[in-house]
Enzyme design. Structure first.
Site, PDB file in Angstrom:
ATOM      1  N   ASP A 167      54.524  38.847  41.362  1.00  0.00           N
ATOM      2  CA  ASP A 167      53.414  39.539  40.700  1.00  0.00           C
ATOM      3  C   ASP A 167      53.845  40.963  40.375  1.00  0.00           C
ATOM      4  O   ASP A 167      53.484  41.920  41.053  1.00  0.00           O
ATOM      5  CB  ASP A 167      52.176  39.528  41.609  1.00  0.00           C
ATOM      6  N   ASP A 171      48.456  42.095  39.209  1.00  0.00           N
ATOM      7  CA  ASP A 171      47.143  41.593  38.827  1.00  0.00           C
ATOM      8  C   ASP A 171      46.756  40.339  39.602  1.00  0.00           C
ATOM      9  O   ASP A 171      45.762  39.691  39.284  1.00  0.00           O
ATOM     10  CB  ASP A 171      47.088  41.302  37.326  1.00  0.00           C
ATOM     11  N   ASP A 226      48.111  37.261  54.012  1.00  0.00           N
ATOM     12  CA  ASP A 226      48.740  38.570  54.165  1.00  0.00           C
ATOM     13  C   ASP A 226      50.001  38.704  53.317  1.00  0.00           C
ATOM     14  O   ASP A 226      50.485  39.819  53.103  1.00  0.00           O
ATOM     15  CB  ASP A 226      49.122  38.813  55.636  1.00  0.00           C
ATOM     16  N   ASP A 429      43.779  40.414  60.906  1.00  0.00           N
ATOM     17  CA  ASP A 429      43.467  41.472  59.938  1.00  0.00           C
ATOM     18  C   ASP A 429      43.230  42.822  60.591  1.00  0.00           C
ATOM     19  O   ASP A 429      42.465  43.659  60.083  1.00  0.00           O
ATOM     20  CB  ASP A 429      42.249  41.084  59.095  1.00  0.00           C
ATOM     21  N   CYS A 678      39.220  65.281  70.899  1.00  0.00           N
ATOM     22  CA  CYS A 678      40.371  64.753  71.635  1.00  0.00           C
ATOM     23  C   CYS A 678      40.016  63.496  72.424  1.00  0.00           C
ATOM     24  O   CYS A 678      40.874  62.653  72.671  1.00  0.00           O
ATOM     25  CB  CYS A 678      40.913  65.817  72.587  1.00  0.00           C
TER      26      CYS A 678
END
Length: 696
Positions: A167, A171, A226, A429, A678
């Site tokens: 690709d 797109d 992925d 993910d 912190c």
């Protein structure tokens, strides 16, 4: 004179030679046209080598191709050859470039020849598609030597359509033979394929992350989602001749940076065996498409630019190693790790549960509810007594046209919370990356409180749509503390958030978030930069002193804190010069004006080592949750029933549409040289901007 014995040639092709010195074109089938080159010796014609140029059916125009004719010493012509001639089927146009000048081609039926001279180039082309094919084989030989022995075959039926595709225009579609697939360019008009690092964990019983595993877990297809797709398209015979092969390859230097999996259909479920490193033979089966899935194994770093090339080669057996007669290449760039600034919407706020911060966590529950995000509490079994969430982890994300997911960056500090990112965050993910130097000693500047990122800025006409990372360091001319090179180089290597180094070594902890932060606004600028300012604090205190409030009590209600008059603070030595040095750098490197900066009152004192520590809770180290600010309660001088520091901060920030909530953190954080920021870390939504549209 016929270069081969006539009966042998007739046996091979079923035809007799129509003209001396030319191999006849056998029976024609659908698909190709053939060009044959012959070489002439002093006494007779000898077919030393040929090129079979096969043009696929339906090709409207075959671009001009060139073949260089080798000299007498080249392996393409036998010893003694001094000239060559050309014969071809209809529709093939041939030019010969002899000593830089074009010569007319041989006229059919004549014996026009050209000297076999070094540098002579044979150029051929077709103006229209062919409709015939030759699926037979032609053998080479030497006059008088009889037919070749064994498998000495030079086929012209090798694959002519070999294309490795990705690709390239981003797109979501793998185009065939994209003209930009072999290069990579930044910018809105740029091109080039993109890889994600598979640093998440789709399946619980695998190594630390997907990129550490050589298996693809296709549960619901999440692992494949992925990865980037790559397609190998071949057009040609069902089987390659003996000795010929097609291979996929990657350089040895890139073999540990990319993983490739072959989509293999089966009668039950598809499986995806890994095929690298460093090369993999591909079985040819005629006209087909072979699908592959590609993943990144490493983010860009000091030794890796992020670019990876994958090649497909057609090899012929001319020696060891075999020689490539065709190579096609695709280029990927590994997507960078991108840090998120305070101006992006919060998703989750993480905080550790400690024995002394129960009231603090209760306070921020209402804060996150007002901001519309979620509170994630890390309990003792995982934090193991370590309360400094911000110093341990930094949230960001990675993004490709086909997928985006958050990635937590784990700092090199090894304290009690070191297992948090892997055990509590890494999952489907949700990625994880860790940078741990082997030989450098860790310092407080390696904590991620020492890494900030600005909102998007424009500097002297140069746009930084993802902001710029801010790193605390030592004074340029000194040999003070610096962030470890491994982490610093990693941040620089991502390219899209060009880092700026500031001077933070004057602080005892040495983190940039002790003196600078950013808050969102709704005006044209979209943000303000907040700076800790001793000078602003002195001005405020002197005003209150002139109003007769010099005896007002600080730290009211804190029995262990200093009590009594604060008049002497008005004449205390200032550390403002350290702030001003950074102010000048930030204005220059972020393109800021004075009206873009807000000075918050802050006061520092020197410890025994001559480093600065906050005198009262440092309000700059606040949590920014959309328009809701969780600010350390400063416990300044109380006049008229209100802390004058809180009143001043509200006066500065609330007109910008910000909600100020002051949180008591003296016992839980300030007493240990830390503050609200912190002890917490915020995961935020990613930028809408596509990083590949940026031009470094």
């Amino acid at each position: 004179m016929d270069p081969y014995p006539q009966p042998w040639l007739q046996t091979l092709t079923g035809q007799t030679s129509p003209e001396p010195g030319v191999i006849p074109v056998p029976r024609q089938e659908q698909g190709w046209k053939v060009l044959v080159v012959s070489v002439e010796t002093l006494a007779c014609l000898v077919l030393a080598r040929f090129w079979a140029v096969r043009i696929p059916v339906g090709t409207p125009h075959w671009p001009c191709k060139s073949l260089k004719i080798r000299g007498v010493s080249g392996r393409a012509a036998p010893a003694g050859a001094v000239a060559f001639g050309v014969k071809h089927t209809e529709g093939v146009s041939v030019d010969v470039l002899f000593r830089g000048h074009a010569e007319p081609e041989a006229v059919s039926g004549t014996s026009t020849r050209w000297p076999l001279d070094e540098g002579t180039v044979l150029r051929f082309s077709m103006s229209q598609a062919s409709s015939e094919v030759n699926d037979n084989k032609v053998r080479s030989g030497i006059p008088g030597a009889g037919p070749p022995q064994g498998e000495n075959i030079l086929p012209h039926s090798v694959p002519t359509g070999i294309s490795l595709d990705v690709d390239a225009d981003r797109d979501g579609v793998v185009e065939k033979n994209s003209p930009n697939k072999a290069s990579w360019a930044w910018g809105p008009e740029g091109h080039g394929a993109i890889l994600l690092v598979s640093c998440d964990k789709e399946f619980p019983f695998i190594p630390p992350s997907d990129c550490d595993s050589e298996q693809v877990f296709n549960r619901e297809g999440n692992d494949l989602l992925d990865m980037a797709q790559m397609v190998l398209r071949t057009e040609g015979p069902q089987r390659l001749p003996r000795g010929y092969e097609i291979i996929l390859s990657v350089s040895v230097n890139d073999a540990d940076k990319v993983g490739v999996f072959h989509a293999m259909p089966s009668m039950s479920l598809p499986h995806f065996p890994p095929i690298f490193p460093p090369f993999h033979p591909v079985e040819n089966s005629g006209d087909e498409q072979l699908h592959f899935f590609v993943e990144g194994l490493r983010f860009p770093d000091e030794t890796f630019s992020g670019l990876v090339s994958i090649h497909v080669s057609l090899l012929e057996p001319l020696g060891i190693p075999h020689s490539p007669i065709f190579i096609d290449t695709v280029v990927f760039r590994v997507a960078p790790w991108i840090m998120t600034p305070n101006t992006l919407a919060p998703v989750n706020l993480f905080v550790c549960s400690m024995k002394d911060n129960y009231l603090f966590t209760k306070e921020i529950q209402s804060l996150v509810a007002k901001a519309g995000c979620k509170l994630k509490i890390c309990f003792g079994y995982i934090n193991r007594g370590d309360r400094w969430m911000q110093n341990e982890i930094e949230f960001g994300y990675t993004h490709a046209p086909h997928k985006s997911f958050p990635v937590v960056l784990d700092s090199p500090r090894e304290r009690g919370m070191e297992q948090l990112p892997v055990k509590e965050l890494l999952g489907p993910d949700f990625g994880y990356v860790h940078k741990e130097p082997l030989f450098e000693a860790m310092a407080s500047l390696d904590s991620f409180g020492n890494v900030e990122v600005s909102p998007p800025v424009c500097v002297a006409g140069k746009e930084y749509p993802l902001g710029r990372i801010l790193i605390g360091s030592s004074f340029p001319a000194s040999a003070g503390r610096r962030m470890t090179r491994l982490v610093r180089d990693f941040l620089y290597a991502q390219c899209v958030q060009a880092p700026v180094e500031l001077y933070s070594d004057w602080l005892a902890v040495g983190n940039v978030n002790e003196f600078v932060t950013f808050v969102p606004t709704s005006d044209k600028k979209r943000f303000r930069m907040l700076l800790a300012s001793p000078a602003a604090c002195y001005r405020l205190f002197r005003e209150k002193q002139k109003e007769g409030q010099g005896e007002a009590i600080m730290f009211k209600g804190k029995g262990t804190a200093p009590r009594g008059t604060w008049d002497p603070l008005c004449s205390a030595p200032s550390l403002q010069r350290c702030i001003d040095w950074n102010r000048d750098i930030l204005k220059k490197e972020l393109g800021l004006l004075e009206e873009d900066i807000i000075d918050l009152p802050a006061l520092f004192k020197l410890d025994k080592q001559g480093k600065a520590v906050p005198y009262f809770p440092n309000t700059v180290t606040m949590m920014v949750l959309a328009r809701v600010l969780g600010i350390p309660k400063p416990f300044g001088p109380v006049a008229g029933g209100e802390c004058c520091l809180e009143r001043q901060i509200r006066t500065l920030l609330e007109p910008l549409g910000l909600c100020c909530r002051f949180l008591e953190d003296v016992a839980s954080y300030h007493g240990s040289l830390g503050e609200v920021r912190c002890g917490t870390s915020v995961q935020r939504r990613p930028f809408a901007f596509k990083w590949w549209h940026f031009t470094p």
